[in-house]
Design a protein around this motif. Sequence first.
Motif, PDB file in Angstrom:
ATOM      1  N   TRP A 210      -5.847   2.747  14.947  1.00  0.00           N
ATOM      2  CA  TRP A 210      -6.659   1.692  14.321  1.00  0.00           C
ATOM      3  C   TRP A 210      -8.150   1.934  14.571  1.00  0.00           C
ATOM      4  O   TRP A 210      -8.969   1.913  13.653  1.00  0.00           O
ATOM      5  CB  TRP A 210      -6.225   0.322  14.861  1.00  0.00           C
ATOM      6  N   LEU A 211      -8.510   2.167  15.830  1.00  0.00           N
ATOM      7  CA  LEU A 211      -9.930   2.379  16.130  1.00  0.00           C
ATOM      8  C   LEU A 211     -10.414   3.701  15.527  1.00  0.00           C
ATOM      9  O   LEU A 211     -11.557   3.795  15.070  1.00  0.00           O
ATOM     10  CB  LEU A 211     -10.186   2.313  17.634  1.00  0.00           C
ATOM     11  N   THR A 212      -9.543   4.698  15.494  1.00  0.00           N
ATOM     12  CA  THR A 212      -9.909   5.953  14.817  1.00  0.00           C
ATOM     13  C   THR A 212     -10.246   5.667  13.352  1.00  0.00           C
ATOM     14  O   THR A 212     -11.278   6.130  12.841  1.00  0.00           O
ATOM     15  CB  THR A 212      -8.745   6.969  14.915  1.00  0.00           C
ATOM     16  N   ALA A 213      -9.396   4.895  12.691  1.00  0.00           N
ATOM     17  CA  ALA A 213      -9.662   4.551  11.284  1.00  0.00           C
ATOM     18  C   ALA A 213     -10.975   3.787  11.158  1.00  0.00           C
ATOM     19  O   ALA A 213     -11.759   4.014  10.226  1.00  0.00           O
ATOM     20  CB  ALA A 213      -8.502   3.735  10.705  1.00  0.00           C
ATOM     21  N   MET A 214     -11.228   2.896  12.110  1.00  0.00           N
ATOM     22  CA  MET A 214     -12.428   2.054  12.021  1.00  0.00           C
ATOM     23  C   MET A 214     -13.726   2.827  12.322  1.00  0.00           C
ATOM     24  O   MET A 214     -14.807   2.353  11.964  1.00  0.00           O
ATOM     25  CB  MET A 214     -12.292   0.839  12.937  1.00  0.00           C
ATOM     26  N   THR A 215     -13.626   4.001  12.960  1.00  0.00           N
ATOM     27  CA  THR A 215     -14.843   4.810  13.104  1.00  0.00           C
ATOM     28  C   THR A 215     -15.359   5.212  11.725  1.00  0.00           C
ATOM     29  O   THR A 215     -16.522   5.580  11.580  1.00  0.00           O
ATOM     30  CB  THR A 215     -14.622   6.095  13.955  1.00  0.00           C
TER      31      THR A 215
ATOM     32  N   ASN B 127      -9.901  -4.742  -1.082  1.00  0.00           N
ATOM     33  CA  ASN B 127      -9.821  -3.546  -1.936  1.00  0.00           C
ATOM     34  C   ASN B 127      -9.031  -2.393  -1.316  1.00  0.00           C
ATOM     35  O   ASN B 127      -8.832  -1.358  -1.949  1.00  0.00           O
ATOM     36  CB  ASN B 127     -11.211  -3.089  -2.427  1.00  0.00           C
ATOM     37  N   MET B 128      -8.551  -2.577  -0.085  1.00  0.00           N
ATOM     38  CA  MET B 128      -7.673  -1.558   0.530  1.00  0.00           C
ATOM     39  C   MET B 128      -6.197  -1.827   0.240  1.00  0.00           C
ATOM     40  O   MET B 128      -5.341  -0.959   0.478  1.00  0.00           O
ATOM     41  CB  MET B 128      -7.865  -1.541   2.055  1.00  0.00           C
ATOM     42  N   ILE B 129      -5.882  -3.060  -0.254  1.00  0.00           N
ATOM     43  CA  ILE B 129      -4.472  -3.428  -0.450  1.00  0.00           C
ATOM     44  C   ILE B 129      -3.817  -2.481  -1.464  1.00  0.00           C
ATOM     45  O   ILE B 129      -4.358  -2.234  -2.537  1.00  0.00           O
ATOM     46  CB  ILE B 129      -4.359  -4.894  -0.937  1.00  0.00           C
ATOM     47  N   GLY B 130      -2.653  -1.949  -1.082  1.00  0.00           N
ATOM     48  CA  GLY B 130      -1.919  -1.037  -1.959  1.00  0.00           C
ATOM     49  C   GLY B 130      -2.435   0.381  -1.901  1.00  0.00           C
ATOM     50  O   GLY B 130      -1.974   1.241  -2.656  1.00  0.00           O
ATOM     51  N   ARG B 131      -3.411   0.623  -1.012  1.00  0.00           N
ATOM     52  CA  ARG B 131      -3.969   1.976  -0.886  1.00  0.00           C
ATOM     53  C   ARG B 131      -3.794   2.488   0.537  1.00  0.00           C
ATOM     54  O   ARG B 131      -3.556   1.702   1.465  1.00  0.00           O
ATOM     55  CB  ARG B 131      -5.446   1.944  -1.290  1.00  0.00           C
ATOM     56  N   PRO B 132      -3.908   3.799   0.717  1.00  0.00           N
ATOM     57  CA  PRO B 132      -3.701   4.349   2.068  1.00  0.00           C
ATOM     58  C   PRO B 132      -4.673   3.712   3.070  1.00  0.00           C
ATOM     59  O   PRO B 132      -5.833   3.479   2.756  1.00  0.00           O
ATOM     60  CB  PRO B 132      -4.007   5.836   1.905  1.00  0.00           C
ATOM     61  N   TYR B 148      12.730  -7.899   2.692  1.00  0.00           N
ATOM     62  CA  TYR B 148      11.609  -7.755   1.756  1.00  0.00           C
ATOM     63  C   TYR B 148      10.681  -6.586   2.079  1.00  0.00           C
ATOM     64  O   TYR B 148       9.616  -6.463   1.505  1.00  0.00           O
ATOM     65  CB  TYR B 148      10.816  -9.068   1.696  1.00  0.00           C
ATOM     66  N   LYS B 149      11.105  -5.699   2.983  1.00  0.00           N
ATOM     67  CA  LYS B 149      10.229  -4.584   3.364  1.00  0.00           C
ATOM     68  C   LYS B 149       9.775  -3.751   2.150  1.00  0.00           C
ATOM     69  O   LYS B 149       8.586  -3.383   2.071  1.00  0.00           O
ATOM     70  CB  LYS B 149      10.891  -3.700   4.415  1.00  0.00           C
ATOM     71  N   PRO B 150      10.659  -3.460   1.180  1.00  0.00           N
ATOM     72  CA  PRO B 150      10.166  -2.678   0.023  1.00  0.00           C
ATOM     73  C   PRO B 150       9.018  -3.380  -0.691  1.00  0.00           C
ATOM     74  O   PRO B 150       8.071  -2.733  -1.142  1.00  0.00           O
ATOM     75  CB  PRO B 150      11.400  -2.574  -0.871  1.00  0.00           C
ATOM     76  N   LEU B 151       9.088  -4.707  -0.792  1.00  0.00           N
ATOM     77  CA  LEU B 151       8.002  -5.469  -1.413  1.00  0.00           C
ATOM     78  C   LEU B 151       6.750  -5.434  -0.534  1.00  0.00           C
ATOM     79  O   LEU B 151       5.647  -5.152  -1.013  1.00  0.00           O
ATOM     80  CB  LEU B 151       8.470  -6.913  -1.656  1.00  0.00           C
ATOM     81  N   LEU B 152       6.935  -5.676   0.757  1.00  0.00           N
ATOM     82  CA  LEU B 152       5.778  -5.685   1.672  1.00  0.00           C
ATOM     83  C   LEU B 152       5.084  -4.324   1.682  1.00  0.00           C
ATOM     84  O   LEU B 152       3.852  -4.247   1.801  1.00  0.00           O
ATOM     85  CB  LEU B 152       6.232  -6.045   3.090  1.00  0.00           C
ATOM     86  N   ASP B 153       5.872  -3.261   1.560  1.00  0.00           N
ATOM     87  CA  ASP B 153       5.307  -1.910   1.591  1.00  0.00           C
ATOM     88  C   ASP B 153       4.405  -1.622   0.384  1.00  0.00           C
ATOM     89  O   ASP B 153       3.673  -0.626   0.385  1.00  0.00           O
ATOM     90  CB  ASP B 153       6.420  -0.859   1.675  1.00  0.00           C
TER      91      ASP B 153
END
Lengths: 291, 291
Positions: A210-215, B127-132, B148-153
Amino acid sequence: MTTDNNVQVSVLGLGAMGGALAGALVRAGYTTTVWNRTPGKADDLVAQGAKAAATAGDAVRSGGLVIVCLLDHTSVHEVLDPLSTELAGRTLINVTTTSPAQSRELAAWAAQAGVAYLDGGIMAVPNMIGRPGASILYSGSADVFDRYKPLLDQWGTSTYFGEDAGLASLYDLALLAGMYVMFAGFMHGAAMVSPAGVTAGEFATMAAPWLTAMTGAFEGFAAVIDGGDYTVEGQQSLEFSNLDGLLTASSAQGIGTEVVSMVQRLIQRQIDAGHGKEGFARIIESIKQPG
Amino acid sequence: MTTDNNVQVSVLGLGAMGGALAGALVRAGYTTTVWNRTPGKADDLVAQGAKAAATAGDAVRSGGLVIVCLLDHTSVHEVLDPLSTELAGRTLINVTTTSPAQSRELAAWAAQAGVAYLDGGIMAVPNMIGRPGASILYSGSADVFDRYKPLLDQWGTSTYFGEDAGLASLYDLALLAGMYVMFAGFMHGAAMVSPAGVTAGEFATMAAPWLTAMTGAFEGFAAVIDGGDYTVEGQQSLEFSNLDGLLTASSAQGIGTEVVSMVQRLIQRQIDAGHGKEGFARIIESIKQPG
């Protein structure tokens, strides 16, 4: 793996770090003379091929390049002041931990004595020297850095910052500040989840990525700071960065809040000064101009 | 990219985050009903294939799974309290930002109403939702998470922490604490080098990989903390972790010291209590048991 047989190098100071630096040079095939104030520290290095000098003067006279890795700034002067004549015309690379002001003072001393000077700040512990991940920061003489870079690269990644001899030390301290503060943040998070039965190890496996991503946010903050306009769009505002919930939840877990309160104060001072709708990066102004 | 056509999902709350969550579900082919207290927010989603409900009750009745993403805990109760009869037998996933205590309170409310409950903490901006890079933490009903994990994913990486509904929120806040504190550390470093003419951008290019590398220390700290013995060998001692040089250099740069002083206090309290020769990880005790 000899890279430059013509370099005759001397290492003054064989504490854990000095010994690691000298060892890497011996293993790389450099003709290396070593000296330490108290005897006995050179034995392992001599067994690997180093020459031991009886005095610091002998060590200096035996090579053109002198590496100094002593306890502190005072130790450096104690050892080198009597040797200014011998050092004249030679090259001095000082990797002793010193402040920016001390590095600049040594650079001025060296200039007066006719000694080419490079200052280094080691971003590694001794057992990382010569292994991936070791980073050493340099500033001072660009000529010295360029000439001896193959030798310096035996220790780790070598980065040069400029002629101001204090820069490497300043960068070193600034990066260490970031590290210690990040460690405190990790500890706060681990302390928060602990009463819920979450181990520090479990938290670490979440916190490290998480902190790596936040850098990744640093670059965006820096663009705003360097641009000098904290009102540019797309930033999280100071008002939105409300840490009250974090503080309340920390207290509810029965832990102290001073780690997070520190950040809250940086934010609040900017809000109080009328900048609440500006971006989070503006907290740097609370540090640059303390209240 | 339809993953489960049988799921009829309703999303209550179409702010920036709720809208992003609903949009990801619509694009994934889920039959999605949306509602927002103030009208107009649904138009874009309807154009993409969502159904707009006139009331929250209509939205709840149209699906078996209800996602709630509102302003705060109070808003959630305002919207859901009148609908407890309709919610009975349905599933509620609440991703509204709430404290651990509030999450537990909602879980208890849901249990009383006969509603299966899962709590979520979103570690992402809309704007990060649904993206890596988007990560969402869950706790509460394991059955709901598994089903519901497939939906949450569709929203990001889904991680489940346990039946205690407050755990996701607690983890969320603990990770955010780490982030905000790390940001303050970065800002301190950038403020230190600034008077030497180093831009924040230049510092960021050094600080991001450096702090990333230093997250590697968390695992070692955690092993010591979880082991409960701060005297194990191989650690940097509290006495060695002297930040005086950092504080002096910061002051010499004309900047404030409160960011680093915070860490210094955590260290000093442990030294004062007689633990100076023990490992740095012991600073967590200064947080767990504030002075």
